[in-house]
Design a protein around this motif. Structure first.
Motif, PDB file in Angstrom:
ATOM      1  N   PHE A   1      -2.107   4.507   8.198  1.00 15.43           N
ATOM      2  CA  PHE A   1      -1.159   3.394   8.171  1.00 15.43           C
ATOM      3  C   PHE A   1       0.166   3.869   8.766  1.00 15.43           C
TER       4      PHE A   1
ATOM      5  N   GLY B   1       2.768  -4.154   9.476  1.00 19.38           N
ATOM      6  CA  GLY B   1       2.269  -2.789   9.553  1.00 19.38           C
ATOM      7  C   GLY B   1       1.350  -2.572  10.743  1.00 19.38           C
TER       8      GLY B   1
ATOM      9  N   GLU C   1       2.227   4.590   4.070  1.00 18.26           N
ATOM     10  CA  GLU C   1       2.382   5.775   4.911  1.00 18.26           C
ATOM     11  C   GLU C   1       1.728   6.996   4.254  1.00 18.26           C
TER      12      GLU C   1
ATOM     13  N   ALA D   1      -2.161  -0.160  12.105  1.00 22.80           N
ATOM     14  CA  ALA D   1      -3.296   0.706  11.796  1.00 22.80           C
ATOM     15  C   ALA D   1      -3.540   1.586  13.018  1.00 22.80           C
TER      16      ALA D   1
ATOM     17  N   ALA E   1      -9.400  -0.628   7.032  1.00 25.53           N
ATOM     18  CA  ALA E   1      -8.274   0.225   6.639  1.00 25.53           C
ATOM     19  C   ALA E   1      -7.713  -0.211   5.300  1.00 25.53           C
TER      20      ALA E   1
ATOM     21  N   VAL F   1      -2.831   1.479   3.268  1.00 22.73           N
ATOM     22  CA  VAL F   1      -1.847   0.395   3.379  1.00 22.73           C
ATOM     23  C   VAL F   1      -0.427   0.911   3.170  1.00 22.73           C
TER      24      VAL F   1
ATOM     25  N   HIS G   1      -1.856  -4.221  11.736  1.00 26.80           N
ATOM     26  CA  HIS G   1      -2.589  -4.147  10.472  1.00 26.80           C
ATOM     27  C   HIS G   1      -2.708  -5.550   9.882  1.00 26.80           C
TER      28      HIS G   1
END
Length: 514
Positions: free
Chosen positions: A274, A296, A258, A298, A250, A256, A291
């Motif tokens: 993301f 974050g 929105e 994924a 990703a 990485v 993530h």
């Protein structure tokens, strides 16, 4: 001593390790691939030997340094991406308890899943973990099966590691995991980002066996004397944690921030976005990974039948073709199949392919689902079959996009990575079926490695943060949707969905025939 201006990454896939060298601008300098085996002993088991991972890691490291004429002292950091979840138990002195360990494809723990769900419902399990894949894939249930099958070995276990964790341990002697792998065990509270005592107690797994989770960008140690002598790396080289393959891919695709989406086209395919927070949708089993971007998430829907279906067609149908002596590379076979497919038209002369040769695992899961060619007639050619297979995979991706849209996640553009994304034909079919602009980055096959290199670069201060990713990822081609083709594909897509729905119960009947 050379200037430390290179990053070494390793991406442990299902079938091979890919070593890559990136420079301090995150340009890919070279890659080196070496295979290892997956063993399928019995009853749904799928295992690999961690010693094979380490052996191949050392060999590819030496090979790529030699090939690039790079002195090991010039390596600023090492970081890894890897298939996940796996289950690697080690003793207090670091010895492997199992010679061969279960990987994600091992689905032999149904008994453990059933027992666990008596204590915690499947819906509650999902709401805590975001684990939307079939439960048997997750490490937690492999741990339970390990205890049932080998109580003595379980009692000797000090820590239970994942794929990348094991390489970190061999390199540094330190035990750590990252959040992107920890969430893939099925034992991490995905909101609190800590091990769930409730889940571990229900599974009867001591929390002390779980390694400490850290950010993927963390420097977790240095290459030891022993690891240096075996791998050819310099003692004291920084080791950055890295993470699971999905989260690293990703990042390598640029997802990485929105609103950014990507599709990975390998033997399996998945689409991801993301998100700054988990999105828990139990009905569709949206998979939530932590993530490698700190804090974050994924988001992912997956289809297990993608490039593997095209490979099956190559091995069972196309192989009768006689090739010239100088056309023996695997890519040549696929390019020749693509050339045949390009002779067919939109809809492959009314041929529909269901790409569920390894079951359906997203949304309404059905492990008994199988591949289907619907609409065959005497006028169809092998090119139609190849084209229908390609279109069927993309219809599956379109269905995943529709699921994301229902949750409010949509994008006008989608970046494609993975081996299949090299094909201009594939990218155009994706654009025509989905109606999206399809972006092709310079780094396609090595996107997971690029993600790991970005984590490494942040870890040792080469770049500031994942915000620099947009400057690192170069888009080299854009495929725009053909509106006429898109309109026609909508009709075929409707038939694809209805065929899948009508056959769903028949798959189970077929599977139950003795």
């Amino acid at each position: 001593m050379g200037k430390k201006r290179y990053l070494l990454t390793h991406d442990l896939g299902t079938t091979a390790d890919k070593a890559c060298i990136f420079d301090d601008k995150l340009n890919l300098i070279a890659s080196e691939v070496m295979d290892y085996r997956t063993y399928y002993p019995k009853n749904g088991k799928a295992v690999q030997r961690p010693e094979d991972w380490w052996s191949v890691f050392c060999t590819t490291t030496q090979n790529i340094l030699r090939k690039c004429a790079i002195d090991p002292s010039e390596i600023a950091a090492v970081s890894c991406s890897g298939h996940s979840p796996s289950m690697v138990p080690i003793s207090a002195n670091g010895e492997l308890i199992l010679e061969a360990v279960p990987i994600y494809a091992d689905l032999s723990s149904r008994e453990e899943v059933s027992k666990f769900m008596e204590s915690i419902s499947e819906e509650d399990f999902y709401s805590m973990t975001g684990a939307g894949q079939v439960p048997e894939q997750y490490s937690l249930f492999k741990m339970m099966a390990f205890r049932r099958e080998n109580q003595e070995g379980f009692n000797r276990t000090w820590k239970i590691l994942n794929t990348v964790d094991y390489l970190v341990y061999r390199l540094t002697g330190n035990v750590r995991t990252d959040f992107s792998q920890a969430c893939n065990t099925g034992a991490l509270d995905i909101i609190k980002r800590e091990w769930s005592e409730e889940i571990l107690e229900a599974a009867e797994v001591p929390s002390e066996m779980m390694p400490e989770p850290v950010d993927s960008t963390s420097v977790v140690g240095e290459v030891t004397d022993i690891a240096s002598s075996q791998s050819g790396l310099c003692k004291g080289t920084s080791v950055v944690m890295g993470g699971g393959d999905v989260a690293c891919a990703a990042a390598g695709a640029g997802a990485v921030t929105e609103g950014v989406s990507y599709v990975c086209l390998g033997s399996a395919a998945w689409m991801g976005f993301f998100s700054k927070q988990p999105v828990l949708d139990y009905e569709s089993k949206l998979v939530n990974y932590c993530h490698i971007v700190p804090g974050g998430y994924a988001l992912q829907y997956q289809m297990t039948g993608a490039g593997i279906c095209y490979q099956w067609l190559r091995d069972t149908i196309y192989r009768y073709k006689e090739l010239d002596d100088d056309s023996t590379e695997e890519t040549d076979y696929f390019e020749m199949m693509n050339a045949e497919a390009s002779k067919s038209g939109v809809g492959a002369n009314r041929l529909i392919f269901l790409p569920y040769m390894r079951g359906i695992w997203a949304g309404k899961t059905n492990p008994d689902a199988r591949g289907v060619l619907f609409g065959l007639n005497l006028g169809n050619t092998v090119g139609d079959i190849y084209r229908s297979a390609l279109e069927g995979m993309v219809f599956g991706i379109k269905e995943i996009m529709d699921s994301f849209e229902k949750l409010g996640y949509s994008s006008r553009q989608v970046t494609v990575i993975g081996g299949c994304a090299k094909s201009k034909l594939w990218r155009q079919v994706i654009a025509d079926i989905t109606g999206r602009e399809v972006l092709c980055p310079a780094v396609i096959r090595e996107a997971g490695s690029l993600g790991a290199s970005i984590a490494a670069a942040i870890g040792v201060g080469m770049i500031d943060s994942f915000d620099d990713t947009k400057k690192i990822i170069e888009i080299v081609d854009v495929s725009y949707p053909n509106e006429k083709n898109h309109t026609k594909y909508q009709k075929y897509y409707s038939v694809f969905l209805e065929t899948k729905e009508r056959l769903n119960d028949l798959f189970e009947k077929l599977a139950n025939i003795e």
